[in-house]
Write a protein that holds these residues in place. Structure first.
Motif, PDB file in Angstrom:
ATOM      1  N   ASP A 430       3.489  92.646  41.889  1.00  0.00           N
ATOM      2  CA  ASP A 430       4.722  93.420  41.754  1.00  0.00           C
ATOM      3  C   ASP A 430       5.377  93.550  43.129  1.00  0.00           C
ATOM      4  O   ASP A 430       4.720  93.436  44.160  1.00  0.00           O
ATOM      5  N   LEU A 431       6.684  93.775  43.116  1.00  0.00           N
ATOM      6  CA  LEU A 431       7.405  93.937  44.371  1.00  0.00           C
ATOM      7  C   LEU A 431       7.786  95.408  44.507  1.00  0.00           C
ATOM      8  O   LEU A 431       8.562  95.928  43.716  1.00  0.00           O
ATOM      9  N   LYS A 432       7.222  96.064  45.507  1.00  0.00           N
ATOM     10  CA  LYS A 432       7.488  97.484  45.700  1.00  0.00           C
ATOM     11  C   LYS A 432       8.780  97.708  46.490  1.00  0.00           C
ATOM     12  O   LYS A 432       9.489  98.675  46.319  1.00  0.00           O
ATOM     13  N   HIS A 433       9.034  96.788  47.433  1.00  0.00           N
ATOM     14  CA  HIS A 433      10.255  96.911  48.223  1.00  0.00           C
ATOM     15  C   HIS A 433      10.718  95.525  48.664  1.00  0.00           C
ATOM     16  O   HIS A 433       9.958  94.560  48.635  1.00  0.00           O
ATOM     17  N   LEU A 434      11.979  95.451  49.066  1.00  0.00           N
ATOM     18  CA  LEU A 434      12.568  94.196  49.524  1.00  0.00           C
ATOM     19  C   LEU A 434      13.230  94.437  50.876  1.00  0.00           C
ATOM     20  O   LEU A 434      14.079  95.321  51.014  1.00  0.00           O
ATOM     21  N   LYS A 435      12.827  93.659  51.898  1.00  0.00           N
ATOM     22  CA  LYS A 435      13.493  93.729  53.204  1.00  0.00           C
ATOM     23  C   LYS A 435      14.742  92.854  53.147  1.00  0.00           C
ATOM     24  O   LYS A 435      14.695  91.743  52.598  1.00  0.00           O
ATOM     25  N   VAL A 436      15.837  93.337  53.707  1.00  0.00           N
ATOM     26  CA  VAL A 436      17.106  92.603  53.604  1.00  0.00           C
ATOM     27  C   VAL A 436      17.753  92.454  54.978  1.00  0.00           C
ATOM     28  O   VAL A 436      17.528  93.256  55.883  1.00  0.00           O
TER      29      VAL A 436
END
Length: 535
Positions: A430-436
């Protein structure tokens, strides 16, 4: 004039799709000096996108000179720049003459879609004739498609360099003649820039970096070597056109001219992989998305190649040295992100600046039922439909430019979610957060919409020149500047620590799913508009 100070800095030449910049960083990734220039874009036919490779080179030279002037104006000697790296738009294809060092035609840009017919041709070849593998076995049909994916990590698409080179050969007499006379050199943008910076035709240093090579359809993703089978399949048996593949972090030569003459070139990397490194997503399971002209989401899979069953690419993330094991990633590529905002500004005249899209979008709470499928040159991951067409749907008398502006931002968020849904299935994580990072992340409204539609936390670093920072870290690591070592992330602990802004999803889950369902319906309506075969 007071004596100039001496420091220990690293420079990064960041050559994107629309502009070039040279950024000089200190050991904390603070920007000491920089210069940026936009270069011309050429659109000679619908779906075509070209660059003049000489104009790109000249813009790079100017950026280096002006950044060095700014460095000295700030009180630092240009001798403080100890090493430089290059990061570049990937897949954009350049061909030039071995004898003269001059381009044989304009470069074909990564998002150019003129090669739809070539893609169909090779799809039919895979079905009917198949691809010959090492040892002589021939795989055709579904087995042929699988064999190509296993060799390259990639599907057949207008996106990749081999198909663009094939178009050049088939349609340009100068390119064909140069190939037949063994005068043709092929490369992506970092290859062309390195060739010139390291001495041009006199030195003849023809190299490419492994992450860029992995986007050509010519390289075996497991061995990191050019594949005779792939060269034969695409009709280019002469290996002499190909550059030598080097790692992402090693000294490949010294700058031959200009204010940085004698400075080592130590780090080359494709821009999206550069952003992965710049965001310090160096461990398995970490992900970033860069929102520039297009949007590119990379999910680090460590030393394992994860083969996607859901439309993503397996790609080399970086190779930290000439004898080091490569690190791999899953990638989802979205062809149109910031370029849709540019279209609103330059073609539709709805906004006068890119930032204004945020102002317009914030004036309405939703799109009023409007969806914008920004398939200006087909759809990339996870749909892979070169025949898809751009589509604005749900328009009514109620629709205003504010709704269309918001739908443009939402298109970005929906496509990001589509890629992440595929990544979660393929990686079983699962992806908890995304760096952008990237230009579109400057607008808070963009990031709020991304968090709401995605249903995950969005983390935006304070210093967002992650692409340039990635090549700077790889270049610094090549000479162990500041003790940096890409294989030991703890050595980068003091890099880019100025903090983040985080955006949490606030939209109710039921509404999120309803909008997601509407997006999927809109995408289905946009698909298959062009057949991809000449009439």
């Amino acid at each position: 004039m007071s004596k100039l100070q001496k420091g220990e800095f690293v420079g990064s030449l960041d050559c994107g799709t629309t502009s070039t910049r040279f950024i000089i960083f200190d050991k904390h990734a603070e920007i000491v000096a920089q210069h940026q220039i936009e270069f011309p874009q050429y659109y000679p036919e619908p779906g075509w996108h070209e660059h003049d490779a000489v104009e790109i080179q000249e813009s790079c030279d100017t950026c280096i000179t002006e950044a060095c002037n700014a460095l000295e104006a700030g009180g630092w000697s240009k001798d403080s720049v100890k090493v430089i790296g290059i990061t570049n738009q990937r897949e954009t294809t350049v061909v030039w003459s071995r004898k003269t060092g001059k381009p044989l035609c304009r470069a074909i840009v990564w998002d150019d879609s003129r090669t739809k017919n070539q893609v169909v041709h090779y799809e039919l070849m895979l079905q009917n004739k198949g691809i010959e593998l090492e040892g002589g076995a021939v795989k055709k049909g579904a087995e042929g498609v699988k064999a190509l994916r296993e060799l390259t990590g990639l599907p057949l698409s207008t996106y990749f360099s081999a198909i663009k080179l094939r178009w050049m050969y088939d349609h340009n007499e100068a390119v064909r003649k140069a190939y037949e006379e063994d005068d043709l050199l092929f490369g992506t943008i970092e290859s062309w820039l390195a060739y010139n910076l390291l001495g041009g035709v006199e030195k003849g240093i023809h190299i490419t970096e492994v992450t860029n090579a992995s986007r050509t359809l010519f390289m075996d993703i497991k061995t990191l070597k050019w594949s005779d089978q792939l060269l034969k399949f695409f009709g280019f048996p002469k290996r002499s056109i190909l550059p030598k593949i080097v790692s992402s972090s090693e000294v490949v030569g010294e700058v031959a001219y200009g204010p940085l003459k004698g400075v080592p070139l130590g780090g080359l990397v494709g821009d999206q992989q550069g952003a992965l490194v710049g965001n310090k997503c160096l461990k398995q399971g970490e992900a970033k998305c860069t929102y520039g002209t297009g949007a590119f989401l990379l999910f680090c899979t460590g030393e394992d190649i994860v083969e996607s069953e859901h439309g993503l690419l397996s790609t080399v993330a970086y190779q930290p040295g000439p004898n080091a094991k490569p690190v791999y990633a899953l990638e989802g590529s979205i062809a149109v992100a910031g370029s849709a905002v540019k279209w609103l500004r330059d073609s539709m005249y709805m906004i006068s600046s890119a930032a204004e899209v945020n102002t317009l979008a914030s004036q309405v709470p939703n799109t009023g039922g409007v969806y914008f499928v920004t398939a200006f040159s087909g759809l990339l991951a996870p749909y892979w439909d070169p025949g898809a067409a751009g589509l604005l749907i749900g328009i009514s008398a109620y629709t205003t430019p504010c709704h269309i502006a918001r739908a443009t931002i939402e298109a970005n968020a929906f496509q990001t979610r589509a890629v992440i849904e595929s990544m979660k299935i393929d990686s079983k994580a699962d992806l908890k957060h995304l760096k952008v990072d990237g230009g579109m992340t400057n607008g808070d409204i963009c990031m709020e919409i991304l968090a709401d539609i995605g249903g995950f936390r969005v983390i935006r670093p304070h210093m967002r020149e992650s692409t340039a920072l990635g090549s700077a870290l790889l270049a610094g690591s090549a000479i162990r500047l500041h003790g940096w070592d890409i294989t030991r992330p703890e050595t980068l602990a003091e890099v880019n620590t100025r903090g983040n802004t985080e955006f949490e999803p606030k939209l109710a889950e039921g509404e999120r799913q309803r909008r997601w369902g509407g997006w999927q319906k809109a995408v289905e309506r946009s698909k298959g508009w062009e057949e991809g075969i000449d009439e």
